[in-house]
Design a protein around this motif. Structure first.
Motif, PDB file in Angstrom:
ATOM      1  N   GLU A  12       0.856  -1.180   0.000  1.00 21.02           N
ATOM      2  CA  GLU A  12       0.000   0.000   0.000  1.00 21.02           C
ATOM      3  C   GLU A  12       0.890   1.228   0.000  1.00 21.02           C
ATOM      4  OE1 GLU A  12      -2.494  -0.471   3.454  1.00 21.02           O
ATOM      5  OE2 GLU A  12      -4.041  -1.447   2.258  1.00 21.02           O
ATOM      6  N   THR A  13       0.561   2.169  -0.883  1.00 21.70           N
ATOM      7  CA  THR A  13       1.264   3.447  -0.908  1.00 21.70           C
ATOM      8  C   THR A  13       0.374   4.421  -0.152  1.00 21.70           C
ATOM      9  OG1 THR A  13       2.018   2.895  -3.143  1.00 21.70           O
ATOM     10  CG2 THR A  13       2.353   5.161  -2.403  1.00 21.70           C
ATOM     11  N   ALA A  14       0.917   5.057   0.875  1.00 18.79           N
ATOM     12  CA  ALA A  14       0.096   5.951   1.687  1.00 18.79           C
ATOM     13  C   ALA A  14       0.842   7.238   1.992  1.00 18.79           C
ATOM     14  CB  ALA A  14      -0.306   5.262   2.989  1.00 18.79           C
ATOM     15  N   ALA A  15       0.060   8.300   2.100  1.00 20.38           N
ATOM     16  CA  ALA A  15       0.595   9.588   2.537  1.00 20.38           C
ATOM     17  C   ALA A  15      -0.452  10.243   3.426  1.00 20.38           C
ATOM     18  CB  ALA A  15       0.927  10.483   1.341  1.00 20.38           C
ATOM     19  N   ALA A  16       0.024  10.879   4.473  1.00 20.41           N
ATOM     20  CA  ALA A  16      -0.867  11.561   5.407  1.00 20.41           C
ATOM     21  C   ALA A  16      -0.232  12.882   5.809  1.00 20.41           C
ATOM     22  CB  ALA A  16      -1.104  10.702   6.643  1.00 20.41           C
ATOM     23  N   VAL A  17      -1.068  13.822   6.160  1.00 20.80           N
ATOM     24  CA  VAL A  17      -0.581  15.093   6.675  1.00 20.80           C
ATOM     25  C   VAL A  17      -1.081  15.223   8.114  1.00 20.80           C
ATOM     26  CG1 VAL A  17      -0.590  17.603   6.428  1.00 20.80           C
ATOM     27  CG2 VAL A  17      -0.597  16.153   4.384  1.00 20.80           C
ATOM     28  N   VAL A  18      -0.142  15.520   9.005  1.00 23.36           N
ATOM     29  CA  VAL A  18      -0.448  15.665  10.421  1.00 23.36           C
ATOM     30  C   VAL A  18       0.062  17.025  10.881  1.00 23.36           C
ATOM     31  CG1 VAL A  18      -0.014  14.734  12.734  1.00 23.36           C
ATOM     32  CG2 VAL A  18      -0.254  13.182  10.794  1.00 23.36           C
ATOM     33  N   ILE A  54       3.205   6.871  -5.922  1.00 22.81           N
ATOM     34  CA  ILE A  54       3.746   7.748  -4.883  1.00 22.81           C
ATOM     35  C   ILE A  54       3.437   9.231  -5.109  1.00 22.81           C
ATOM     36  CG2 ILE A  54       6.103   7.928  -5.841  1.00 22.81           C
ATOM     37  CD1 ILE A  54       5.429   7.458  -2.124  1.00 22.81           C
ATOM     38  N   SER A  55       3.663   9.726  -6.296  1.00 22.00           N
ATOM     39  CA  SER A  55       3.409  11.162  -6.545  1.00 22.00           C
ATOM     40  C   SER A  55       1.927  11.520  -6.467  1.00 22.00           C
ATOM     41  CB  SER A  55       4.001  11.586  -7.893  1.00 22.00           C
ATOM     42  OG  SER A  55       5.407  11.539  -7.823  1.00 22.00           O
ATOM     43  N   PRO A  56       1.033  10.757  -7.132  1.00 16.77           N
ATOM     44  CA  PRO A  56      -0.393  11.082  -7.005  1.00 16.77           C
ATOM     45  C   PRO A  56      -0.921  10.981  -5.569  1.00 16.77           C
ATOM     46  CG  PRO A  56      -0.041   9.593  -8.864  1.00 16.77           C
ATOM     47  CD  PRO A  56       1.260   9.694  -8.118  1.00 16.77           C
ATOM     48  N   VAL A  57      -0.440  10.025  -4.808  1.00 12.42           N
ATOM     49  CA  VAL A  57      -0.898   9.858  -3.425  1.00 12.42           C
ATOM     50  C   VAL A  57      -0.458  11.053  -2.577  1.00 12.42           C
ATOM     51  CG1 VAL A  57      -0.542   8.475  -1.324  1.00 12.42           C
ATOM     52  CG2 VAL A  57      -1.174   7.359  -3.466  1.00 12.42           C
ATOM     53  N   ALA A  59       0.259  14.064  -3.695  1.00  9.97           N
ATOM     54  CA  ALA A  59      -0.496  15.233  -4.182  1.00  9.97           C
ATOM     55  C   ALA A  59      -1.915  15.243  -3.622  1.00  9.97           C
ATOM     56  CB  ALA A  59      -0.524  15.238  -5.708  1.00  9.97           C
ATOM     57  N   GLU A  60      -2.558  14.078  -3.579  1.00  8.60           N
ATOM     58  CA  GLU A  60      -3.926  14.001  -3.057  1.00  8.60           C
ATOM     59  C   GLU A  60      -3.968  14.271  -1.554  1.00  8.60           C
ATOM     60  OE1 GLU A  60      -7.825  11.041  -3.047  1.00  8.60           O
ATOM     61  OE2 GLU A  60      -6.079  10.483  -4.241  1.00  8.60           O
ATOM     62  N   ALA A  61      -2.982  13.767  -0.820  1.00  6.13           N
ATOM     63  CA  ALA A  61      -2.932  14.019   0.627  1.00  6.13           C
ATOM     64  C   ALA A  61      -2.788  15.516   0.903  1.00  6.13           C
ATOM     65  CB  ALA A  61      -1.785  13.240   1.260  1.00  6.13           C
ATOM     66  N   LEU A  62      -1.947  16.178   0.131  1.00  4.77           N
ATOM     67  CA  LEU A  62      -1.775  17.626   0.304  1.00  4.77           C
ATOM     68  C   LEU A  62      -3.052  18.372  -0.077  1.00  4.77           C
ATOM     69  CD1 LEU A  62       1.819  17.951  -1.137  1.00  4.77           C
ATOM     70  CD2 LEU A  62       1.146  18.331   1.246  1.00  4.77           C
ATOM     71  N   ALA A  63      -3.669  17.988  -1.188  1.00  4.85           N
ATOM     72  CA  ALA A  63      -4.904  18.644  -1.639  1.00  4.85           C
ATOM     73  C   ALA A  63      -6.023  18.470  -0.613  1.00  4.85           C
ATOM     74  CB  ALA A  63      -5.325  18.094  -2.998  1.00  4.85           C
ATOM     75  N   LEU A  88      12.336   1.439  -0.637  1.00  2.74           N
ATOM     76  CA  LEU A  88      13.193   2.358  -1.391  1.00  2.74           C
ATOM     77  C   LEU A  88      12.395   3.420  -2.135  1.00  2.74           C
ATOM     78  CD1 LEU A  88      15.966  -0.021  -2.771  1.00  2.74           C
ATOM     79  CD2 LEU A  88      16.250   1.882  -1.165  1.00  2.74           C
ATOM     80  N   VAL A  89      11.216   3.077  -2.603  1.00  4.14           N
ATOM     81  CA  VAL A  89      10.389   4.062  -3.301  1.00  4.14           C
ATOM     82  C   VAL A  89       9.988   5.189  -2.349  1.00  4.14           C
ATOM     83  CG1 VAL A  89       8.224   4.468  -4.539  1.00  4.14           C
ATOM     84  CG2 VAL A  89       9.559   2.395  -5.010  1.00  4.14           C
ATOM     85  N   GLY A  90       9.446   4.833  -1.188  1.00  8.95           N
ATOM     86  CA  GLY A  90       9.042   5.851  -0.226  1.00  8.95           C
ATOM     87  C   GLY A  90      10.211   6.642   0.313  1.00  8.95           C
ATOM     88  N   LEU A  91      11.312   5.948   0.646  1.00  8.44           N
ATOM     89  CA  LEU A  91      12.497   6.629   1.167  1.00  8.44           C
ATOM     90  C   LEU A  91      13.090   7.586   0.140  1.00  8.44           C
ATOM     91  CD1 LEU A  91      14.118   3.646   3.056  1.00  8.44           C
ATOM     92  CD2 LEU A  91      13.627   5.878   4.063  1.00  8.44           C
TER      93      LEU A  91
END
Length: 143
Positions: A12-18, A54-57, A59-63, A88-91
């Motif tokens: 799972e590719t995930a991004a969150a803003v806290v 990674i990039s779309p995820v 971008a969506e988390a920021l939006a 390695l992708v996330g890092l």
């Protein structure tokens, strides 16, 4: 502090803003359909899907948090354990962004992240507490 969190330890590719302990957004791109025919996660497929997502995820988390990348003050990323290609992708994404933006970078242990996520809840645990982590090949009880 506004922190972008990136997770890519398995499939799972995930991004969150806290911000100061408050979750502003959380986006997850699942790969379940990509691995279901194989009866489990295929590391090479997982890595390639992370590259696509990674990039779309991010971008969506920021939006969803109504922010721009330049608003972020630090980036936290899963550093392990996990599938090396996926990690390695996330890092790489996190290191590139922190370098370009001149902001702090912190690597997070995947298993500790599971435990610390409980502090995002309205009712936070009080120390000392016990935690059960069941994640992939890792099952542990922590005090």
């Amino acid at each position: 502090m506004l922190v972008l969190g990136i997770e890519s330890s398995c499939d799972e590719t995930a991004a969150a803003v806290v911000q100061d302990g408050k979750l502003l957004s959380n986006i997850i791109a699942s790969q379940i359909k990509d691995h279901s025919a194989y009866g489990g996660v295929v590391p090479e497929i997982a890595s390639r899907k992370h590259l696509e997502a990674i990039s779309p995820v991010i971008a969506e988390a920021l939006a969803n948090a109504s922010l721009k990348l330049t608003d972020i003050e630090g980036i936290a990323v899963t550093r392990g354990p996990g599938l090396i290609g996926s990690l390695l992708v996330g890092l790489s994404a996190a290191k590139a962004l922190t370098f370009a933006l001149g902001i702090p970078f912190v690597g997070v242990n995947h298993l500790e992240g599971h435990i610390m996520a409980s502090f995002l809840a309205e009712k936070k645990p009080e120390f000392p507490f016990a935690a059960l982590v069941v994640s992939g090949g890792h099952t542990n009880v922590y005090l």
